[in-house]
Design a protein around this motif. Sequence first.
Motif, PDB file in Angstrom:
ATOM      1  N   GLY A  97       0.790  -1.233   0.000  1.00 30.39           N
ATOM      2  CA  GLY A  97       0.000   0.000   0.000  1.00 30.39           C
ATOM      3  C   GLY A  97       0.816   1.274   0.000  1.00 30.39           C
ATOM      4  N   LEU A  98       2.037   1.224  -0.513  1.00 25.97           N
ATOM      5  CA  LEU A  98       2.911   2.397  -0.508  1.00 25.97           C
ATOM      6  C   LEU A  98       2.296   3.601  -1.210  1.00 25.97           C
ATOM      7  N   SER A  99       1.491   3.366  -2.237  1.00 22.99           N
ATOM      8  CA  SER A  99       0.943   4.469  -3.033  1.00 22.99           C
ATOM      9  C   SER A  99      -0.347   5.048  -2.455  1.00 22.99           C
ATOM     10  N   LEU A 100      -0.987   4.355  -1.531  1.00 22.41           N
ATOM     11  CA  LEU A 100      -2.358   4.686  -1.151  1.00 22.41           C
ATOM     12  C   LEU A 100      -2.507   6.086  -0.560  1.00 22.41           C
ATOM     13  N   SER A 101      -1.547   6.537   0.212  1.00 23.36           N
ATOM     14  CA  SER A 101      -1.661   7.856   0.838  1.00 23.36           C
ATOM     15  C   SER A 101      -1.475   8.987  -0.169  1.00 23.36           C
ATOM     16  N   ASP A 102      -0.969   8.687  -1.365  1.00 29.81           N
ATOM     17  CA  ASP A 102      -0.677   9.727  -2.355  1.00 29.81           C
ATOM     18  C   ASP A 102      -1.864  10.050  -3.256  1.00 29.81           C
ATOM     19  N   TYR A 103      -2.868   9.193  -3.289  1.00 26.34           N
ATOM     20  CA  TYR A 103      -4.018   9.462  -4.154  1.00 26.34           C
ATOM     21  C   TYR A 103      -4.823  10.655  -3.650  1.00 26.34           C
ATOM     22  N   ARG A 104      -5.394  11.397  -4.582  1.00 30.85           N
ATOM     23  CA  ARG A 104      -6.349  12.445  -4.212  1.00 30.85           C
ATOM     24  C   ARG A 104      -7.461  11.840  -3.367  1.00 30.85           C
ATOM     25  N   LYS A 105      -7.853  12.578  -2.346  1.00 32.96           N
ATOM     26  CA  LYS A 105      -8.849  12.029  -1.423  1.00 32.96           C
ATOM     27  C   LYS A 105     -10.257  12.053  -1.995  1.00 32.96           C
ATOM     28  N   ASP A 106     -10.451  12.737  -3.154  1.00 29.08           N
ATOM     29  CA  ASP A 106     -11.759  12.690  -3.810  1.00 29.08           C
ATOM     30  C   ASP A 106     -11.821  11.587  -4.864  1.00 29.08           C
ATOM     31  N   ASN A 107     -10.820  10.728  -4.900  1.00 30.82           N
ATOM     32  CA  ASN A 107     -10.875   9.498  -5.685  1.00 30.82           C
ATOM     33  C   ASN A 107     -11.073   8.322  -4.735  1.00 30.82           C
ATOM     34  N   ARG A 108     -11.778   7.310  -5.195  1.00 31.55           N
ATOM     35  CA  ARG A 108     -12.023   6.114  -4.391  1.00 31.55           C
ATOM     36  C   ARG A 108     -11.148   4.988  -4.933  1.00 31.55           C
ATOM     37  N   VAL A 109     -10.428   4.325  -4.045  1.00 23.10           N
ATOM     38  CA  VAL A 109      -9.432   3.336  -4.465  1.00 23.10           C
ATOM     39  C   VAL A 109      -9.752   1.962  -3.874  1.00 23.10           C
ATOM     40  N   VAL A 110      -9.692   0.956  -4.733  1.00 26.26           N
ATOM     41  CA  VAL A 110      -9.747  -0.440  -4.317  1.00 26.26           C
ATOM     42  C   VAL A 110      -8.417  -1.070  -4.694  1.00 26.26           C
ATOM     43  N   GLY A 111      -7.783  -1.773  -3.757  1.00 26.22           N
ATOM     44  CA  GLY A 111      -6.523  -2.431  -4.041  1.00 26.22           C
ATOM     45  C   GLY A 111      -6.648  -3.936  -3.951  1.00 26.22           C
ATOM     46  N   ILE A 112      -5.990  -4.640  -4.859  1.00 25.82           N
ATOM     47  CA  ILE A 112      -5.960  -6.109  -4.795  1.00 25.82           C
ATOM     48  C   ILE A 112      -4.523  -6.593  -4.844  1.00 25.82           C
ATOM     49  N   ASP A 113      -4.297  -7.771  -4.292  1.00 29.41           N
ATOM     50  CA  ASP A 113      -2.981  -8.394  -4.361  1.00 29.41           C
ATOM     51  C   ASP A 113      -3.144  -9.890  -4.134  1.00 29.41           C
ATOM     52  N   LEU A 114      -2.206 -10.655  -4.664  1.00 34.91           N
ATOM     53  CA  LEU A 114      -2.222 -12.105  -4.477  1.00 34.91           C
ATOM     54  C   LEU A 114      -1.619 -12.514  -3.137  1.00 34.91           C
ATOM     55  N   SER A 115      -0.799 -11.615  -2.562  1.00 32.47           N
ATOM     56  CA  SER A 115      -0.056 -11.945  -1.347  1.00 32.47           C
ATOM     57  C   SER A 115      -0.785 -11.485  -0.089  1.00 32.47           C
ATOM     58  N   THR A 116      -1.194 -12.437   0.739  1.00 34.55           N
ATOM     59  CA  THR A 116      -1.811 -12.118   2.024  1.00 34.55           C
ATOM     60  C   THR A 116      -0.855 -11.339   2.912  1.00 34.55           C
ATOM     61  N   ASP A 117       0.412 -11.692   2.883  1.00 32.93           N
ATOM     62  CA  ASP A 117       1.410 -11.046   3.738  1.00 32.93           C
ATOM     63  C   ASP A 117       1.577  -9.571   3.375  1.00 32.93           C
ATOM     64  N   MET A 118       1.586  -9.271   2.090  1.00 33.63           N
ATOM     65  CA  MET A 118       1.705  -7.880   1.662  1.00 33.63           C
ATOM     66  C   MET A 118       0.443  -7.103   2.012  1.00 33.63           C
ATOM     67  N   LEU A 119      -0.711  -7.719   1.810  1.00 33.01           N
ATOM     68  CA  LEU A 119      -1.980  -7.051   2.113  1.00 33.01           C
ATOM     69  C   LEU A 119      -2.118  -6.729   3.598  1.00 33.01           C
ATOM     70  N   LYS A 120      -1.570  -7.578   4.434  1.00 27.01           N
ATOM     71  CA  LYS A 120      -1.630  -7.313   5.879  1.00 27.01           C
ATOM     72  C   LYS A 120      -0.911  -6.016   6.207  1.00 27.01           C
ATOM     73  N   VAL A 121       0.230  -5.800   5.600  1.00 23.54           N
ATOM     74  CA  VAL A 121       0.976  -4.557   5.809  1.00 23.54           C
ATOM     75  C   VAL A 121       0.185  -3.370   5.270  1.00 23.54           C
ATOM     76  N   ALA A 122      -0.445  -3.548   4.096  1.00 25.61           N
ATOM     77  CA  ALA A 122      -1.251  -2.475   3.498  1.00 25.61           C
ATOM     78  C   ALA A 122      -2.423  -2.100   4.390  1.00 25.61           C
ATOM     79  N   GLN A 123      -3.093  -3.103   4.958  1.00 25.34           N
ATOM     80  CA  GLN A 123      -4.240  -2.834   5.824  1.00 25.34           C
ATOM     81  C   GLN A 123      -3.806  -2.080   7.079  1.00 25.34           C
ATOM     82  N   GLU A 124      -2.673  -2.444   7.632  1.00 23.29           N
ATOM     83  CA  GLU A 124      -2.144  -1.728   8.799  1.00 23.29           C
ATOM     84  C   GLU A 124      -1.855  -0.272   8.437  1.00 23.29           C
ATOM     85  N   ARG A 125      -1.368  -0.040   7.222  1.00 21.72           N
ATOM     86  CA  ARG A 125      -1.089   1.323   6.762  1.00 21.72           C
ATOM     87  C   ARG A 125      -2.384   2.131   6.655  1.00 21.72           C
ATOM     88  N   VAL A 126      -3.415   1.530   6.066  1.00 22.42           N
ATOM     89  CA  VAL A 126      -4.706   2.214   5.906  1.00 22.42           C
ATOM     90  C   VAL A 126      -5.271   2.619   7.265  1.00 22.42           C
TER      91      VAL A 126
END
Length: 206
Positions: free
Chosen positions: A52-81
């Motif tokens: 989720g490195l990019s997630l904080s950089d998106y304009r806040k008036d855009n809605r973002v859905v992220g997908i990934d094959l790796s559960t381990d990477m997604l866990k880090v992304a969710q903690e970031r969110v």
Amino acid sequence: MDAESIRAAYRRYAGFYDRVFGVLLASGRHAAVEWLNRRGGLRILEVGVGTGLSLSDYRKDNRVVGIDLSTDMLKVAQERVEREKLDHVDGLLEMDAGKLAFADGSFDVVVAMYVMTVVPDPQGTMAELERVCKPGGDIVIVNHFAAPEPGVRRAVEGWLSPLSKKLGWRPDFTLDAMMTGSRLAVESIRTLPPFGLFSLLHCRRG
């Protein structure tokens, strides 16, 4: 490349991905999000969202859905969110990029950063990106493509090719291999730092 080797590679990377690849791949990530941020009110799918490195950089008036094959990477992304209170992120889902569980035309923009050299079926994945993008919508890809001409770089890419499963990506991946059979219109392509090893590709769905 296959799903299990991808999961295994990114299980190894998850704990230190941000510290190493976050820096190395920052220019491509920033270039893609800067391009996307020219407009608001978009529904964006980020394929291969990773940590989720990019997630904080998106304009806040855009809605973002992220997908990934790796559960381990997604866990880090969710903690970031949760830590950064990124309310514009609508969801982070474990999903195969080659079998997207979204209806046709679900997103205004689909972005895939450092993904296409990883997926088992690049052409099938491109077809899925096209399918879930609205007609007239944009598909933005940041990726390494093999050198088009013989030389030192191509020789290194060929030497690394047998290590693809260990690395978790294909060093000798070509633009033609990705675009063969695609109906997408290529609007632009430009090289990115470091050393022009990566490219930003903008396609539009007809």
